[in-house]
Design an enzyme around this catalytic site. Structure first.
Site, PDB file in Angstrom:
ATOM      1  N   ASN A 170       6.820  -7.429   7.131  1.00 28.84           N
ATOM      2  CA  ASN A 170       5.574  -6.764   7.482  1.00 28.84           C
ATOM      3  C   ASN A 170       4.404  -7.504   6.846  1.00 28.84           C
ATOM      4  O   ASN A 170       4.360  -7.683   5.624  1.00 28.84           O
ATOM      5  CB  ASN A 170       5.576  -5.324   6.965  1.00 28.84           C
ATOM      6  N   GLU A 171       3.486  -7.933   7.689  1.00 24.43           N
ATOM      7  CA  GLU A 171       2.221  -8.530   7.266  1.00 24.43           C
ATOM      8  C   GLU A 171       2.360  -9.632   6.223  1.00 24.43           C
ATOM      9  O   GLU A 171       1.682  -9.615   5.195  1.00 24.43           O
ATOM     10  CB  GLU A 171       1.268  -7.447   6.751  1.00 24.43           C
ATOM     11  N   ASP A 197       0.816  -1.219   0.000  1.00 21.92           N
ATOM     12  CA  ASP A 197       0.000   0.000   0.000  1.00 21.92           C
ATOM     13  C   ASP A 197       0.851   1.271   0.000  1.00 21.92           C
ATOM     14  O   ASP A 197       0.670   2.134   0.850  1.00 21.92           O
ATOM     15  CB  ASP A 197      -0.911  -0.058   1.245  1.00 21.92           C
ATOM     16  N   GLU A 237       0.787  -0.952  14.145  1.00 24.08           N
ATOM     17  CA  GLU A 237      -0.080  -0.125  13.290  1.00 24.08           C
ATOM     18  C   GLU A 237      -1.484  -0.120  13.862  1.00 24.08           C
ATOM     19  O   GLU A 237      -2.011  -1.164  14.256  1.00 24.08           O
ATOM     20  CB  GLU A 237      -0.157  -0.677  11.854  1.00 24.08           C
ATOM     21  N   TYR A 276     -10.814  -1.376   9.370  1.00 19.89           N
ATOM     22  CA  TYR A 276     -11.084  -2.484   8.436  1.00 19.89           C
ATOM     23  C   TYR A 276     -12.012  -3.519   9.066  1.00 19.89           C
ATOM     24  O   TYR A 276     -12.658  -4.283   8.358  1.00 19.89           O
ATOM     25  CB  TYR A 276      -9.772  -3.155   8.002  1.00 19.89           C
ATOM     26  N   TRP A 280      -0.382   4.243  12.722  1.00 16.07           N
ATOM     27  CA  TRP A 280      -0.272   4.221  11.266  1.00 16.07           C
ATOM     28  C   TRP A 280      -1.061   5.398  10.730  1.00 16.07           C
ATOM     29  O   TRP A 280      -2.246   5.413  10.841  1.00 16.07           O
ATOM     30  CB  TRP A 280      -0.799   2.915  10.668  1.00 16.07           C
ATOM     31  N   TYR A 304      -6.666  -3.015  13.069  1.00 14.79           N
ATOM     32  CA  TYR A 304      -7.525  -1.931  12.587  1.00 14.79           C
ATOM     33  C   TYR A 304      -8.972  -2.132  13.028  1.00 14.79           C
ATOM     34  O   TYR A 304      -9.882  -1.975  12.219  1.00 14.79           O
ATOM     35  CB  TYR A 304      -7.404  -1.838  11.061  1.00 14.79           C
ATOM     36  N   LYS A 362      -4.199   8.057   6.548  1.00 18.09           N
ATOM     37  CA  LYS A 362      -4.200   7.719   7.973  1.00 18.09           C
ATOM     38  C   LYS A 362      -3.184   8.547   8.754  1.00 18.09           C
ATOM     39  O   LYS A 362      -2.990   8.330   9.946  1.00 18.09           O
ATOM     40  CB  LYS A 362      -3.925   6.229   8.161  1.00 18.09           C
ATOM     41  N   ASN A 367      -0.437  -5.318  13.720  1.00 16.62           N
ATOM     42  CA  ASN A 367      -1.127  -4.249  13.005  1.00 16.62           C
ATOM     43  C   ASN A 367      -2.621  -4.527  13.137  1.00 16.62           C
ATOM     44  O   ASN A 367      -3.113  -5.512  12.595  1.00 16.62           O
ATOM     45  CB  ASN A 367      -0.750  -4.254  11.516  1.00 16.62           C
TER      46      ASN A 367
HETATM   47  C1  BDP Z   1      -1.360  -2.399   6.546  1.00 14.34           C
HETATM   48  C2  BDP Z   1      -0.001  -2.158   5.960  1.00 14.34           C
HETATM   49  C3  BDP Z   1       0.259  -0.706   5.570  1.00 14.34           C
HETATM   50  C4  BDP Z   1      -0.993  -0.086   5.036  1.00 14.34           C
HETATM   51  C5  BDP Z   1      -2.039  -0.056   6.140  1.00 14.34           C
HETATM   52  C6  BDP Z   1      -3.353   0.579   5.673  1.00 14.34           C
HETATM   53  O1  BDP Z   1       1.041  -2.644   6.763  1.00 14.34           O
HETATM   54  O2  BDP Z   1       1.298  -0.672   4.622  1.00 14.34           O
HETATM   55  O3  BDP Z   1      -0.774   1.202   4.524  1.00 14.34           O
HETATM   56  O4  BDP Z   1      -2.298  -1.370   6.581  1.00 14.34           O
HETATM   57  O5  BDP Z   1      -4.179  -0.140   5.116  1.00 14.34           O
HETATM   58  O6  BDP Z   1      -1.944  -3.346   5.738  1.00 14.34           O
HETATM   59  O7  BDP Z   1      -3.514   1.775   5.817  1.00 14.34           O
END
Ligand code: BDP
Length: 599
Positions: free
Chosen positions: A410-411, A160, A504, A471, A549, A467, A568, A465
């Protein structure tokens, strides 16, 4: 790898500036004949203006000339690149000198001696920005046939952020002795009560010399002592502390027959790092990470080195009460690492292993319907690139006191079969390669929940990470709160001895957007989102930090879920604060760097 500095035996010249530039096919034996120019360093994308050139994938040619400085017979001439994204092939006077794969680590080549007599040298660089399933980051590479029958290469980012490319960091020309200091490895051992430090310095030279002299200096340039057998005991050392950095330096000299052969001065800090009982210790005190995931991303420069932006970012970071950042999602410039050392900012250092999740692109709406979903670990051929970036990152950053932990990826799809076999040797490699044996982490993706993840037992810190409220349970903060709490408690009971770090969490927010109902994307929602998250974080005893993030809004590929980039940021892309910044400042200034979560 040593950073290029001038010393009695080394002279550094900059090759930055305006170079000739061309995209497409070219033979480097010919002079690059073009009317276009490009600035070095910068990403070319936002500077070329033309839409097709901006998104061009393939070979980008850069060329410049320089005159050869005077050298004596014992010296050699080196061309060094801070980074070329993602692949650089280097030619001098049309002759191939070498190449480097990977867009975020430095490399250098010695200029062949027969060219030292030339008046000028023509330096040509072919910068290729293709990404695929063998590279890091991982890109979905496709070739599209155009209406006129021509083929256009495309990279659909499996991540992303915008696939910026170019000669991204400084280009240096430097002279050094043929028998030179190749590397300096500094390790420090602090006693439990912090009253004594043993500094060990290991010097590697091309061929052994009669004598290696090493002297340690304090910040005021006074001599602290000379090393005997590669080590020195320092009583009551001044520590490198969070936001109170103290840098010693070691001057290394190679002597042969009463003559100084080569000399180099490396700075270092004295501090300790360890993970124990679910806490992260710096200098024997449990540390709380307050900070950000960032990007190297600014208007005009793209991902190109922007030292003024680096400084304002770290000044803003301090202003808001933070103490750390993660180099998401690739190694940042050497200049940024040196700045963090100087300013006492804690860094979590990440290799460019992002996109190791086949379905990530589908989730981000990048792939067409035709793409079949396969298993990530059968599909990706990144092992070799991964080993290379681990080795190169540690070689480059091992001596930085600001670096307290490495990130192996990462992820990634750590919930898919094959993940464990892929990561186990890489995590071991990271630990063993680092002379300081810093902790290693992997940044876990929200789909790899405690019941599905297959790798987190291998790492020292559970980096997540998450959300919830963005999400997951988008716009419903009470469901989000419940989900977040439940998941964090599950991680805690699974690994009671491992610290949890939120690497994040965030919500896209457009500055100036408000609503009576504080719906997503408004400044009000961003504030409520963070308030909810922080309430839960504070309940979890071994949660040792929160990294938002993102520090600032940043450019991404064009996608359904992105409105001119990812929003973000706590700051806009031009570094203006969103309303939530004042809330963060209150919270973070009230949280001490140490002992926040001490039991
Ligand atoms: C995670 C990623 C990051 C994205 C963020 C997002 O680590 O690179 O920018 O979420 O969706 O998936 O904002």
């Amino acid at each position: 790898m040593l950073y290029p500095i001038s010393t009695k035996s080394r002279a550094v010249h900059s090759l930055n500036g305006v170079w000739r530039f061309m995209q497409g096919a070219h033979s480097p034996q010919e002079v690059l004949s073009t009317n276009e120019v490009m600035v070095v360093p910068t990403s070319f994308n936002d500077v070329v203006v033309d839409k097709d050139k901006r998104s061009y994938i393939g070979d980008n040619w850069y060329e410049t000339e320089f005159s050869v400085p005077r050298l004596d017979s014992k010296e050699e001439l080196v061309i060094r690149f801070g980074s070329v994204t993602h692949h650089g092939a280097i030619y001098v006077n049309g002759q191939f000198l070498g190449e480097h794969k990977g867009g975020f680590t430095p490399f250098e080549f010695v200029v062949p001696e027969e060219l030292y007599q030339e008046e000028t040298i023509r330096l040509t660089v072919c910068v290729n920005n293709e990404l695929n399933y063998t590279t890091l980051p991982v890109g979905n590479y496709v070739e599209e046939v155009q209406e006129d029958g021509s083929v256009r290469k495309k990279v659909l980012e499996n991540f992303d952020f915008y696939n910026y490319a170019g000669i991204h960091r400084n280009v240096h020309l430097y002279t050094r002795p043929k028998n030179h200091i190749k590397d300096i490895i500094v390790t420090t051992q602090l006693s439990e009560d912090l009253s004594e430090a043993v500094v060990k310095v290991d010097v590697q030279s091309v061929t052994p010399v009669e004598e290696v002299r090493m002297t340690i200096f304090a910040e005021d340039k006074k001599v602290v002592g000379r090393l005997e057998n590669g080590q020195l005991h320092i009583q009551s050392p001044r520590l490198w502390e969070v936001l109170d950095a103290y840098l010693y330096s070691v001057r290394v000299e190679l002597w042969e027959k009463g003559e100084l052969v080569d000399t180099y001065t490396e700075s270092f800090g004295i501090r300790s790092v360890k993970v124990e009982n679910g806490q992260f210790f710096i200098n024997q005190k449990p540390f709380y990470f307050k900070g950000f995931g960032k990007h190297e991303d600014t208007y005009i420069n793209g991902r190109g080195l922007n030292e003024a932006a680096n400084l304002i970012d770290l000044n803003l970071l301090k202003e808001i009460g933070a103490n750390s950042f993660r180099t998401s999602h690739y190694p940042y410039s050497e200049e940024m690492m040196r700045l963090a050392d100087r300013m006492g900012i804690v860094v979590i250092d990440e290799v460019p292993a992002v996109g190791l999740f086949q379905q990530f692109s589908a989730a981000l709406d990048l792939l067409g319907d035709g793409e079949k979903q396969r298993n990530t670990w059968e599909l990706m051929q990144t092992k070799e690139a991964h080993e290379q970036v681990i080795d190169e990152l540690i070689a480059r950053d091992k001596n930085h006191p600001s670096v307290v932990m490495w990130v192996v990826a990462n992820e990634p799809a750590s919930h898919e079969d094959g993940a464990r076999a892929y990561f186990k040797p890489l995590i071991e490699r990271m630990r063993e390669t680092d002379p300081q044996h810093r902790p290693v982490t992997l940044v876990n993706i929200m789909m790899a929940t405690p019941d599905k993840d297959q790798v987190m037992d291998l790492v020292d810190v559970i980096s997540l990470n998450r959300y919830y409220g963005w999400y997951v349970h988008h716009g419903d903060l009470s469901k989000a709160e419940k989900g977040l709490r439940e998941e964090l408690l599950r991680w805690q009971s699974l690994y009671p001895d491992k610290p949890i770090l939120i690497t994040e969490y965030g919500a896209d927010t457009l500055p100036g957007l408000h609503s009576m109902w504080d719906i997503p994307y408004t400044e009000g929602y961003q504030i409520d989102y963070y308030t909810m998250n922080h309430g839960v974080f504070d309940e979890i005893s071994n949660l040792v930090g929160e990294q938002v993030w993102n520090f600032a809004d940043f450019e991404t590929n064009v996608m359904l879920i992105r409105v001119k980039g990812n929003h973000k940021g706590l700051f806009s892309r031009n570094r203006e604060p969103k309303q939530v910044v004042r809330e963060f400042k209150k919270r973070w200034l009230a949280i001490p760097d140490y002992h926040y979560k001490s039991k």
